[in-house]
Every structure is written in structure tokens, then in C-alpha cells.
Scaffold this motif. Structure first.
Motif, mmCIF file in Angstrom:
data_model
loop_
_atom_site.group_PDB
_atom_site.id
_atom_site.type_symbol
_atom_site.label_atom_id
_atom_site.label_comp_id
_atom_site.label_asym_id
_atom_site.label_seq_id
_atom_site.Cartn_x
_atom_site.Cartn_y
_atom_site.Cartn_z
ATOM 1 N N ALA A 221 6.822 -8.675 -2.955
ATOM 2 C CA ALA A 221 5.814 -8.361 -1.946
ATOM 3 C C ALA A 221 6.410 -7.247 -1.099
ATOM 4 N N VAL A 222 5.810 -6.068 -1.177
ATOM 5 C CA VAL A 222 6.386 -4.943 -0.442
ATOM 6 C C VAL A 222 5.337 -4.270 0.434
ATOM 7 N N SER A 223 5.814 -3.657 1.479
ATOM 8 C CA SER A 223 4.941 -2.861 2.313
ATOM 9 C C SER A 223 5.528 -1.460 2.361
ATOM 10 N N LEU A 224 4.828 -0.522 1.709
ATOM 11 C CA LEU A 224 5.345 0.847 1.631
ATOM 12 C C LEU A 224 5.559 1.452 3.011
ATOM 13 N N ASP A 225 4.616 1.176 3.911
ATOM 14 C CA ASP A 225 4.737 1.727 5.265
ATOM 15 C C ASP A 225 6.065 1.320 5.889
ATOM 16 N N LYS A 226 6.392 0.038 5.669
ATOM 17 C CA LYS A 226 7.632 -0.468 6.243
ATOM 18 C C LYS A 226 8.845 0.209 5.624
ATOM 19 N N PHE B 80 3.673 -6.154 -5.479
ATOM 20 C CA PHE B 80 2.376 -6.327 -4.828
ATOM 21 C C PHE B 80 2.479 -5.935 -3.370
ATOM 22 N N HIS B 81 1.422 -5.326 -2.884
ATOM 23 C CA HIS B 81 1.411 -5.019 -1.459
ATOM 24 C C HIS B 81 1.391 -6.334 -0.684
ATOM 25 N N SER B 82 2.154 -6.379 0.387
ATOM 26 C CA SER B 82 2.292 -7.662 1.087
ATOM 27 C C SER B 82 0.951 -8.189 1.610
ATOM 28 N N SER B 83 -0.035 -7.296 1.797
ATOM 29 C CA SER B 83 -1.330 -7.761 2.293
ATOM 30 C C SER B 83 -2.050 -8.654 1.276
#
Lengths: 661, 253
Positions: free
Chosen positions: A612-617, A579-582
């Protein structure tokens, strides 16, 4: 929550105490023609004697390695001979066991020494000797608190929660030093809770001071872990199981379980790896509580479903009281603490490889989809036969101290000696079969030879076909029975192929849904596949949808992935959802993710792991690793610091399906 | 009858109570300068072109007879990288209800309900009036700008359990300037909503220097009165989708 000790260990400053151990023990042992067990205990004695006690400022739980390397017990030449005579699993030492820490902690090593063999007794003496040197060091530093604890444990049974934690730390430290690896923590909240409860009742601890102690204790799992063997950093198997029922079906989740979830969240470290046993009757609030940890981004907890796992283990022949007590091995394989000696990761079967063989050998001659599917099952059966007959004489280096802490004679095996086999690339195979069923046999819009040619050519000259197969054909994960039923049939076929087979230790073979690192390895063993997967593209990890499949969303994914019958394929291996962290931005949405997990469990899913992942990061971390030292991602059954991974593992995480709001 | 939708999103967690499935209706009368869903603006199906993924292979320049490819002059079903995607499809109420109910069935008793979003769902109110009874007994919510005639709004309100009402700018001139339309019907519908006693939430996107000014927030606060009011952080990536549609963000001015 950062503390000086946490920062100190997280930044690796404690590694300054390390020295290289230059002992060439293998040559020395070989010259003396020592027996394997003598070598194991002698090495442990020598290493522990060479250890230098270090007590860090502010730490309450001590013991850490100062020797960088553990010299082997056998020379390369000897290993060659051993491998010629026996089947050797991985490194040859015992792994993926869940020892009886509780017995060591409650009775103390002096008492256990009475029952140990001469080698076990020598191991205990060596451990107590190092403990005494640590105690002297504590006195020298004025750390009377530590000195008092070490005067009691692990020599005698622990009388407080702190002593119990310190005792665990020393036993764990010694088991790793003996050369065993992927040693799991087991049902920690069960065996440790009585100590916590007593201390809270006696006023020795408050919830707050207990949490601080647990955090300190959790840090200890990260002191030496970079020295442990594994495929990648983080793959070290320090799995902790929380919650679940006891042998009477009563819920074991307690205050310690909650404190462990909190401690993991506060520390933000990749060890210990938190697992949570749940069931359809688990209260909704507990899923919310656990999702707070998911939100932190460590990839914990990994859930397993008591409603599915326990009956499945019983039907495979495990005693009901043992099945109820299950825990996980290094990643997600279900094992029995104390008495089980299952080798839960002995091999892996690739569904896409079986399909690839049938595609090339049989498709041309098949009259119907059913004919072709039968050929795929035959190939799965043939591969299972190869795997099962390959291992005839399994041997492990005997570990006398591990034997002290197991409730079975681990030199010989355990009460359970089953072998687990992973199953890789189920989505790739199911999606490929759906393509063949629909376009080759039903619509007849793609010819057999045409498909084969395009696959062999990596779709280089068939962009339209590639588009159709890749983006417009049925994919696992969309709650579409057309393809979901194929995946279920593959799993069933895998279980059938192992039915009735006996391994060389008298156990059975268990079919699993995990992939371990084979999602990369097996993918490279074949070319492109009929689902539109190009040559060189990896499979999904474990029991997941294909990396490029267009799926409707996480609700359809859990619907698809809970349809198979896991009762005969229960070696373990989770569905992973990213899931996106947002998504976790507010309290309400955290609760909603918990609801999704609850529903997965109600639907009969066996194991689930969320990230929880953030692709940008992640993308930025590839460019500027120095800014992301603490960024954690989940790999296949363990979490790792992203920047410490090889590029191919990083890229796979980036390529996974991410569900946003 | 049929409607035009451009997405169905499972597990929408910010679109009303519980785990919901949100359906996005295509077409919107507003042209908010910060709009981050430009695919919802036009009421017609469109093609998304993901330029960053294009490898220039030319596979799309192939003759085809797909109606959806006609306006583009390129085949969207031939791209090996899936750079070209149809956005928006026409669907009848029974089919859409079937698709939506499948996700509700998966969630069983833990399902929160459906949300109609967009675009502007009020633009397709007749379609929604036909769809809504097919989705009962589930909880129904709409996320709307409130821009519609009072009659349309009242009829839709009747079939809903919950309304998320976007209130962007209180001052009429500013509203015209930044969204392209007058806010008089919006404010009138807000009164209807408040008077109806229907559970609702007022939402304001915090667009720097446009909606997040002290005066505007004070005025909206006053309009919201007793109603629950949520301020949404601005989506800084709002421009990313425009290029994919062959539009410039400035086009919506």
C-alpha cells in the motif's frame, strides 16, 4: 500502537549504549595461526565477554548489542588466499539458514551441550556466561521478573511462553554474533504455539497480555538490525513464516499466527518480516485478516502457495515431509528448516542479457521467430552453463554454534545442498520478444537492421518506433496470451537449462523468479531493449511486469503472472502489486483486496507480495526526509525505511505500477 | 450499434458489491463544477495532453494519416514520452462484452460484477440495453446522476441489479447553478428507483460549501428516506485533468 519501549527503539535512542570494538582479532588470530573454527568460537567468546548487559525500562525481552562492530576473523591478506583457493559466497559466512530454535528452546543449552563438539560447547558456555551477567544486572535493577526468566533460559528448557521468547532472543542474538547472517525465524507459530497454549490454559497469560509480550518480542528484532550486514538497511533476512500445512496436510494457522499479524501491525516496524503460507482451501476470512496488515503499509505479509510450492519441491527431490515444512530464506527463496543447507541465492541469470546477445549475433540470420527464440534459449543455456560451472569449490567459514542448532552437520552441508539461481527481467525479455515476433516476423513493419540500430542508438533518432514499442505493443500483465506465453516459455527454458546439472556439493540447481538487487545491476549491463526500454532504465523487481508497461489492472496482471508452470522453477520470487493506499480506505475494500489474493492463489500463483503506497508521500519524503523517518516501503524481498535507502532504490519504488481505485 | 467509452477499470472496489470491473461511458449532460472526470463530459473522443511530461522534442509534429490525430494536427503515436493520449473510443457491444468478460473469467466465482459509470451511462442507454444481456449472468450496476427521461431510466433500471444514484443538491436553483441542469427529472427518477424495490445506494459528494451545507444534507437525507445513503469525501485534486484536455475548470460553469 505506540509504547514507550517502541518509541525508544524506533527513534534509535538505545544506540547511545553502543561502543566501538577496537579488537584486531584477525591479526591476533593470524599470528597464532589458528584454525577457522577456533577463530570463530574464540571471536564469539571474546565478543560476548566484552558485551555489557543493558536492560531497558519496560522491556520484558532483553539482550541487545552494545558493540557496534564485529571484527573479522581473517585478515584481508588471508581472505585473498582463501578466495584464491575456494569459491566464496557473499561474505563467506553461513547465511539464509532456518535453524532449529525449537530444539534449543525446549531442551535448553546445557542439554544440547552434551551433544555438541568442543567448539559448540565453548560457544554455549560463553552464551550462558553473558546470560548470567544479564541476570545479575536484572537483580541489581530490581527486575526480578527478568532475573527469574534468565535463571531458567536458555540454560534449561523453557517452561512458559515468555521464557520461550526470551530463549529465542538469546539464541538469535548469539547466532548473529557468531557471524552468521540472514538467519531466518522459520515457522514460528508452529514451534511456539504449545507454550502460548499452555500459558493461556493455565491462566498465566490472557490474549491481551500475550499480544503485548509478542509486541515486545518483535521489537527485539529491531534493536541490532542496523548493525547486520545487507545491501541496504532492512535487507537482513529476519523472515518469519506463519500458517501453512503440516506433514499430514493439516492447517497449522492458530491463535499465535493471528497475534503475530496483529503485533506486526501494531508495531509498524520492518522486522520481523511476515510471511504467510496459504492455499486454495484457506478460508476467505484469513485473507481479510492478513490484508489488515497489508493496509498498514509494511509490505507484509508475503504470501506463498502451499498447493504449488510443496508439490514442486517434491518433484525437485525434497522428501514430502520436508517439502511440507518449507519456509523462506531472507527474502522469498523456499528452504527447508533445520536440515536444509541450500544456497538459494548463489547467482542470477538475466533474461534480457541473453536476448541482447541473440539480438546482436543471430537476429540478422533468423528466418522465423521460432529460429530467433531458439537462439535466445541457447544463450540462456550458455549463461546457465557459465554460472553452474563457475562454482567448483564452495567453502563457508565453520560456525560451531549454528552447528549446535542445525539438525545436520552444517560444516559439511545439509540434507539438501541445492543452489538457487534468480531470473531477472522476465517482463523486459518477454515484451521484447513479443515486439520481435509481431513487427519483425509477422507484420514485417520493422526491419531487423532497423530495430538493431534503434536499440543501439537508444532510440535517439526513432521517436515513432520508440512510441510504438513502448506504448502500443503487447506487454506482459494484460492477460494476453501472445506475450504471456512467451514469458512462460522463457521460464520453462530457464528450468530446462538447469535440468540434470549437479553442483559441487552434490545438489541440483533451482531456477527462480526472484531478482534481488539485480533488477538494477543487470539492467545496467545492457543498453536499450526492443520493448522500448531506454538505456539505464531498471527492470521490474522479481516476477513483475515492466515498469512502464500499460496494463489493464491488477486482475489482468494476476491472470498473466499465474499462467507459467512453476513446478520446475520454484526457487522463489514473488509477483509484487502496488496499490494506492486510498484503496484500503474502508473495511469493504480491505476484504476485496483479500479476495484478489485468494484468487491469485486459486489460479496457481506461487508467491505474492502487496504494497500500500502513497506516491505523494514518497515524493514528499524525498524532499523532506526528516518528516518521514518511519515511512516503510518494500524493496525486493524485504521492507525498509524509505528515507534510509539510496536514491536509485527510492526512485525504483516510485516508478512502479500503482493501482488505484 | 456502438458506444463511446473512455476507460475500463479492473478491481473497482467502490462501485458496488464485490470485485468489479467498471466501464466508463463518455458524455454527460451535467456540468458539475467539481467534476473530477472531465474526460467524461464530451461525448466525442478527445486527446489528453500531459504537459508535465512533455520534453518539447517536437516528435509529434510529423505528418500522419491517423484519423484520431486529424483534429489535433499532431501525431499522437510519435511521442516518446506518451504525452498525447486518445481519450475515448468507439466500440461495438460484442467487442466490449468480450473485453469485459475476460476480467470476469479471471476472477471466476469471486467476481462481483460490472458497473456502468461515466460520464453519464444513461446518455448511452440504447447501447447499454444491447450490452447488458451479453454480460449475463453477471451482476450489473450503474452509477448515474439520474438525469434522463423517466422512460429511459425505467428501461435501464429493468436490466440492472443495483443502482448507485448520485444526489448532489436538493434545491432546484442551486442544482441548476452548480450542475447546469434542472433536478426535476433526477428527483422523479429517484422516486421510480425507490418504488422499484431494486437494491440501490444514494451517494452525495461532499463539496465544501456547496453540497455539504446543513440544509442540503438535511434535504437529501429526507429524500433518501429509508435508502442507504453514502457521503463521499471531496476529491481535492479535481482540477488536475482539465489542463490535460486543454480545458479550464471554469469552462464547465
Amino acid at each position: 500502537m505506540s509504547t514507550p519501549l517502541l518509541d525508544y527503539i524506533a527513534s534509535g535512542k538505545h544506540r547511545a549504549y553502543r561502543r566501538v570494538c577496537s579488537l584486531d582479532l584477525a591479526a591476533e588470530f593470524a599470528a597464532l595461526k589458528l584454525s577457522p573454527i577456533e577463530r570463530m568460537v574464540r571471536r564469539l567468546e571474546r565478543m560476548l565477554a566484552a558485551e555489557m548487559p543493558v536492560i531497558l525500562e519496560d522491556e520484558q525481552i532483553c539482550f541487545m548489542r552494545t558493540l557496534k562492530n564485529l571484527p573479522d576473523c581473517f585478515t584481508e591478506e588471508e581472505w585473498k588466499d582463501i578466495r584464491a583457493e575456494y569459491d566464496i559466497h557473499e561474505l563467506g559466512y553461513l547465511s539464509n539458514l532456518s535453524p532449529n530454535y525449537s530444539r534449543g528452546i525446549s531442551r535448553g543449552l546445557l542439554d544440547l551441550r552434551n551433544e555438541a563438539d568442543e567448539y559448540g560447547a565453548r560457544a554455549i558456555d560463553a552464551i550462558l556466561d553473558l546470560t548470567d551477567r544479564y541476570r545479575e544486572k536484572a537483580i541489581e535493577l530490581g527486575r526480578t521478573d527478568i532475573a527469574e526468566v534468565l535463571a531458567r533460559v536458555p540454560r534449561y528448557g523453557a517452561s512458559t511462553f515468555r521464557e520461550a521468547l526470551q530463549s529465542f532472543r538469546i539464541l538469535h542474538f548469539a547466532l548473529w554474533y557468531e557471524g552468521n547472517y540472514h538467519i531466518t525465524v522459520g515457522r514460528f507459530d508452529r514451534y511456539m504455539y504449545p507454550y502460548l497454549k499452555a500459558d493461556l490454559e493455565a491462566g498465566i497469560l490472557t490474549e491481551e497480555s500475550a499480544l503485548a509480550l509478542i509486541e515486545d518480542f518483535f521489537i527485539s528484532f529491531n534493536k541490532d538490525s542496523d548493525l547486520y550486514p545487507g545491501v541496504q538497511q532492512g535487507d537482513n533476512g529476519q523472515s518469519m513464516m506463519l500458517g501453512g500445512v503440516d506433514e499430514n496436510g493439516c492447517d497449522c494457522f492458530n491463535l499465535l499466527s493471528s497475534l503475530c499479524l496483529k503485533a506486526s501491525r501494531n508495531n509498524m516496524m520492518i522486522d520481523p518480516k511476515i510471511n504467510l503460507r496459504v492455499s486454495a482451501s484457506t478460508p476467505a476470512e484469513r485473507f481479510t485478516e492478513a490484508t489488515e496488515l497489508t493496509k498498514a503499509g509494511l509490505g507484509f505479509p508475503q504470501y506463498s502457495n502451499d498447493d504449488v510450492v510443496i508439490p514442486a519441491l517434491i518433484s525437485l527431490g525434497y522428501a514430502p515431509e520436508d517439502a511440507a515444512n518449507y519456509t523462506v530464506a531472507a527474502c522469498w527463496e523456499f528452504i527447508i528448516p533445520h536440515v536444509g543447507a541450500d544456497v538459494a541465492n548463489i547467482a542470477a541469470l538475466s533474461y534480457p542479457a541473453a536476448l541482447d546477445r541473440a539480438l546482436h549475433r543471430d537476429l540478422a540470420g533468423c528466418e522465423s521467430y521460432e529460429d530467433f527464440f531458439a537462439c535466445v534459449l541457447r544463450e540462456i543455456g550458455a549463461e546457465a552453463e557459465r554460472i553452474c560451472s563457475r562454482i567448483k569449490k564452495l567453502w563457508f567459514v565453520p560456525s560451531p554454534f549454528m552447528n549446535v542448532l542445525m539438525d545436520c552437520n552444517i560444516y559439511e552441508g545439509g540434507k539438501y545442498n541445492n543452489f538457487g539461481i534468480h531470473g531477472t527481467g522476465i517482463a523486459t525479455a518477454a515484451d521484447s520478444l513479443a515486439v520481435i515476433k509481431r513487427y519483425v516476423f509477422e507484420e514485417r513493419s520493422i526491419g531487423k537492421a532497423e530495430l538493431l540500430e534503434a536499440v543501439d542508438d537508444n532510440f535517439e533518432h526513432a521517436p515513432e518506433m520508440l512510441h510504438k514499442l513502448r506504448y502500443e505493443s503487447p506487454k506482459l500483465g494484460n492477460n494476453d496470451d501472445y506475450v504471456d506465453s512467451i514469458a512462460a516459455a522463457l521460464l520453462e527454458g530457464f528450468a530446462d537449462s538447469l535440468e540434470g546439472k549437479r553442483n559441487c556439493r552434490g545438489g541440483i540447481f533451482r531456477a527462480g523468479t526472484g531478482s534481488a538487487m539485480y533488477y538494477l545491476w543487470h539492467a545496467n549491463e545492457i543498453g536499450a531493449s526492443p520493448d522500448g526500454r531506454r538505456r539505464g532504465e531498471p527492470f521490474g523487481t522479481n516476477f513483475s511486469v515492466s515498469l512502464f508497461a500499460k496494463v489493464k489492472g491488477p486482475v489482468s496482471v494476476i491472470a498473466s503472472m499465474t499462467k507459467p508452470n512453476f513446478s520446475r522453477a520454484i526457487n522463489g520470487g514473488p509477483l509484487t502489486l502496488e496499490f494506492h493506499s486510498s484503496l484500503f480506505a474502508d473495511e469493504g475494500s480491505t476484504e476485496k483486496v483479500g479476495v484478489l489474493v485468494k484468487r491469485f492463489i486459486e489460479l496457481g500463483g506461487h508467491q505474492l507480495q502487496l504494497n500500500a503506497v502513497s506516491l505523494d508521500k514518497l515524493l514528499d519524503a524525498q524532499k523532506h526526509p526528516e518528516n518521514y523517518r518511519q515511512l516503510v516501503v518494500r524493496i525486493w524481498g524485504w521492507s525498509a525505511y524509505f528515507v534510509e535507502l539510496d536514491r536509485e532504490y527510492q526512485d525504483h519504488v516510485i516508478a512502479r505500477q500503482v493501482y488505484s481505485i | 450499434m456502438t458506444g463511446v467509452i473512455f476507460d475500463i477499470k479492473e478491481m473497482a472496489v467502490h462501485d458496488g458489491p464485490g470485485i468489479r470491473t467498471t466501464v466508463f461511458f463518455k458524455g454527460c449532460p451535467l456540468r458539475c463544477r467539481w467534476c473530477h472526470n472531465p474526460e467524461g463530459l464530451s461525448a466525442l473522443p478527445q486527446i489528453f495532453y500531459k504537459k508535465v511530461r512533455c520534453i518539447g522534442c517536437g516528435s509529434c509534429q510529423v505528418a500522419c494519416d491517423h484519423p484520431e490525430c486529424a483534429l489535433l494536427g499532431r501525431c499522437i503515436h510519435a511521442c516518446p514520452e506518451n504525452c498525447l493520449e486518445a481519450v475515448g473510443r468507439e466500440v461495438d457491444a460484442a467487442t466490449l462484452a468480450g473485453e469485459l468478460l475476460a476480467s470476469a473469467e479471471v476472477m471466476g466465482g469471486l467476481f462481483g460484477g460490472f458497473t456502468f459509470s461515466g460520464g453519464e451511462p444513461l446518455q448511452q442507454s440504447d447501447f447499454i440495453l444491447e450490452l447488458a444481456p451479453r454480460l449475463r449472468p453477471h451482476h450489473l450496476c450503474a452509477e448515474t446522476s439520474g438525469y434522463a427521461s423517466g422512460d429511459v431510466f425505467a428501461r435501464l433500471l429493468d436490466v440492472l441489479d443495483f443502482v448507485i444514484f448520485d444526489l448532489k443538491l436538493a434545491e432546484p436553483a442551486a442544482h441548476r447553478m452548480y450542475t447546469g441542469v434542472d433536478n426535476a427529472p433526477i428527483l422523479a427518477n429517484l422516486q421510480t428507483l425507490k418504488a422499484s424495490g431494486k437494491p440501490h445506494l444514494i451517494r452525495t459528494p461532499l463539496v465544501p460549501e456547496i453540497t455539504d451545507t446543513e440544509e442540503n444534507l438535511a434535504a437529501i437525507g429526507a429524500l433518501a428516506g429509508e435508502s442507504e445513503w453514502e457521503k463521499l469525501p471531496f476529491n481535492a485534486l479535481y482540477g488536475a485533468k482539465y489542463e490535460m484536455l486543454g480545458m479550464a475548470p471554469s469552462e464547465i460553469k
